[in-house]
Design a protein around this motif. Structure first.
Motif, PDB file in Angstrom:
ATOM      1  N   LEU A  76       0.823  -1.227   0.000  1.00 36.92           N
ATOM      2  CA  LEU A  76       0.000   0.000   0.000  1.00 36.92           C
ATOM      3  C   LEU A  76       0.852   1.269   0.000  1.00 36.92           C
ATOM      4  O   LEU A  76       0.583   2.192  -0.775  1.00 36.92           O
TER       5      LEU A  76
ATOM      6  N   PHE B  95      -2.292  -3.769   7.634  1.00 33.18           N
ATOM      7  CA  PHE B  95      -3.447  -2.884   7.405  1.00 33.18           C
ATOM      8  C   PHE B  95      -4.681  -3.505   8.053  1.00 33.18           C
ATOM      9  O   PHE B  95      -4.650  -4.664   8.485  1.00 33.18           O
TER      10      PHE B  95
ATOM     11  N   ASP C 162      -4.331   1.822   5.966  1.00 33.15           N
ATOM     12  CA  ASP C 162      -2.917   1.463   5.774  1.00 33.15           C
ATOM     13  C   ASP C 162      -2.130   1.728   7.074  1.00 33.15           C
ATOM     14  O   ASP C 162      -1.523   2.782   7.252  1.00 33.15           O
TER      15      ASP C 162
END
Ligand code: HEM
Length: 414
Positions: A23, A290, A315
């Protein structure tokens, strides 16, 4: 084609391959703290930052019910666990865990774990070397069982600790690690369901005020006690994450090896520094990548869109390494926590928001308290760190220094 109608390519495979960096890499490529993607066949919106946290934890926006995939429930959390509930049902179950937030709980657990550590050190000293991760997991398992009032023979502590860490280690993988995690959960749920039955039939007495007594007597929103299996799942939701602190203990030892200047202030009892060190270990090292939930309705966040039922992903690793929040995020620097007050929704290794009403970890105070205690014990202990592979892969979830941190020549606390 505009950003709303652009087709999304499924990114599950890159996610599995890139792990913690996936991410943050997407957000860096997009120069944005929000990205649209596709995971496990669903459209997904990934976000980070204190404001995004408040959006994510608003139940009008994001639901947890049915959001957690079965492979995660079957290993890490357990079916019907508090993690899967929303609204009034969640708050009623969360009552079970709220006493964990009280300072007396932190002090009580820290004392039991600290005693178990002191009992173990002479034995470590008789061996040529020990793997700290494994030994810390056993110490934590022994300490949390004593504190929670859950019987465990000393001889069984090592095997129980291996089960506790296996459940965490196998949740995000396929193959043997995952099967090991499922078998570990099956064994531990069976043991604890039997214990709940014995307490309820009077064969075993739960210590007054203990976690065991509370779980056995808890009533959910419907006024009914938890069935034996769900009670076992929630007992495990105290025992397993406490044993999982072994990850942070191994990371703390890694930090003391890489940046030995942290050893003296920890050892000499500088309490503010101990807290700062514990926070920096939780911020700096990768553990939770996450968190995810399902969009309760069509959602827009900073110009990006996800339809009802799509995934919303916070995230965690990226936010704990966000340059706009931390300045020099890839430097290990406990003093950052002494220089300014860090906001509730900035540091999020154990979730964000209000733990009393939302899903934030109710064990965060326990984690910080235990980590302060164990980091100080580690800093005062004599040992050497022989040649070994201490690399921490960002591709593996959860990750760990490769060797588990081998210590040799362990001596008494000074
Ligand atoms: C929830 C991390 C230690 C009990 C969570 C969540 C995270 C987390 C990320 C989910 C937050 C969310 O969904 O918004 C950790 C880490 C720990 C730790 C990294 C340290 C190793 C503990 C301890 C306990 C505990 C020591 C209890 C003794 C729980 C429970 C929940 C939870 C019961 C579910 C809360 C809910 O759904 O309302 N934890 N935790 N955790 N944690 Fe922890």
């Amino acid at each position: 084609m505009d950003v709303l109608s652009r087709p999304l390519i499924d990114r599950t495979l890159p996610l599995l391959a890139e792990g913690y960096a996936w991410l943050p890499n997407r957000m860096r490529d997009a120069s944005s703290s929000v990205v649209r993607t596709r995971i496990m066949g669903r459209p997904a919106l990934a976000l980070r930052g204190p404001e995004a946290v408040r959006f994510f934890y608003d139940e009008r926006n994001v639901h947890r019910h049915r959001a957690i995939p079965e492979p995660v429930l079957g290993t890490l959390f357990g079916h019907e666990a508090v993690h899967t509930l929303d609204g009034a049902a969640h708050r009623a179950r969360k009552e079970l865990f709220l006493p964990l937030l009280e300072p007396t709980a932190v002090a009580g657990l820290a004392e039991h774990v600290s005693d178990a550590w002191d009992e173990a050190v002479p034995e470590w000293g008789r061996r040529a070397s020990v793997v700290l991760f494994d030994e810390a997991a056993t110490v934590l398992t022994r300490g949390v069982h004593r504190w929670a009032g859950v019987p465990l023979d000393d001889a069984e502590a090592g095997a129980a600790a291996r089960d506790m860490t296996a459940m965490v280690d196998g949740f995000a993988s396929a193959g043997p690690r995952h099967l090991r995690a499922r078998r570990a959960r099956g064994r531990q749920e069976e043991r604890l369901a039997r214990l709940v039955r014995d307490v309820r039939t009077g064969t075993v007495t739960a210590p007054a005020g203990s976690v065991l007594e509370r779980v056995c007597g808890h009533r959910d929103l419907n006024g009914e006690p938890l069935d034996e299996k769900t009670a076992a799942v929630e007992l495990l939701n105290v025992l397993r994450p406490t044993a999982a602190l072994a990850w942070f203990v191994a990371f703390a030892a890694h930090a003391l090896h890489r940046w030995p200047e942290n050893r003296a202030p920890l050892a000499k009892g500088d309490m503010a520094f101990r807290t700062a060190f514990a926070h920096e270990v939780r911020r700096f090292y990768p553990f939770v990548p996450f968190l995810g939930g399902l969009a309760a309705r069509d959602l827009f966040w900073r110009g990006a869109w996800v339809p009802e039922g799509g995934l919303v992903v916070l995230d965690v690793y990226g936010q704990n390494h966000d340059e706009t929040l931390w300045g020099d995020p890839y430097a290990f620097r406990p003093h950052r926590f002494l220089e300014r007050a860090v906001g509730r929704d900035e540091l999020i290794p154990q979730g964000a928001g209000d733990p009393a009403t939302g899903h934030r970890c109710p064990g965060e105070g326990l984690t910080v308290g235990l980590l302060e205690t164990l980091a100080a014990q580690l800093a005062r202990m004599e040992y050497t760190v022989p040649d070994q592979n201490l690399a921490i892969s960002l591709h593996r979830v959860p990750t760990l220094p490769h060797s588990g941190v081998v210590l040799a020549g362990v001596g008494r606390a000074a």
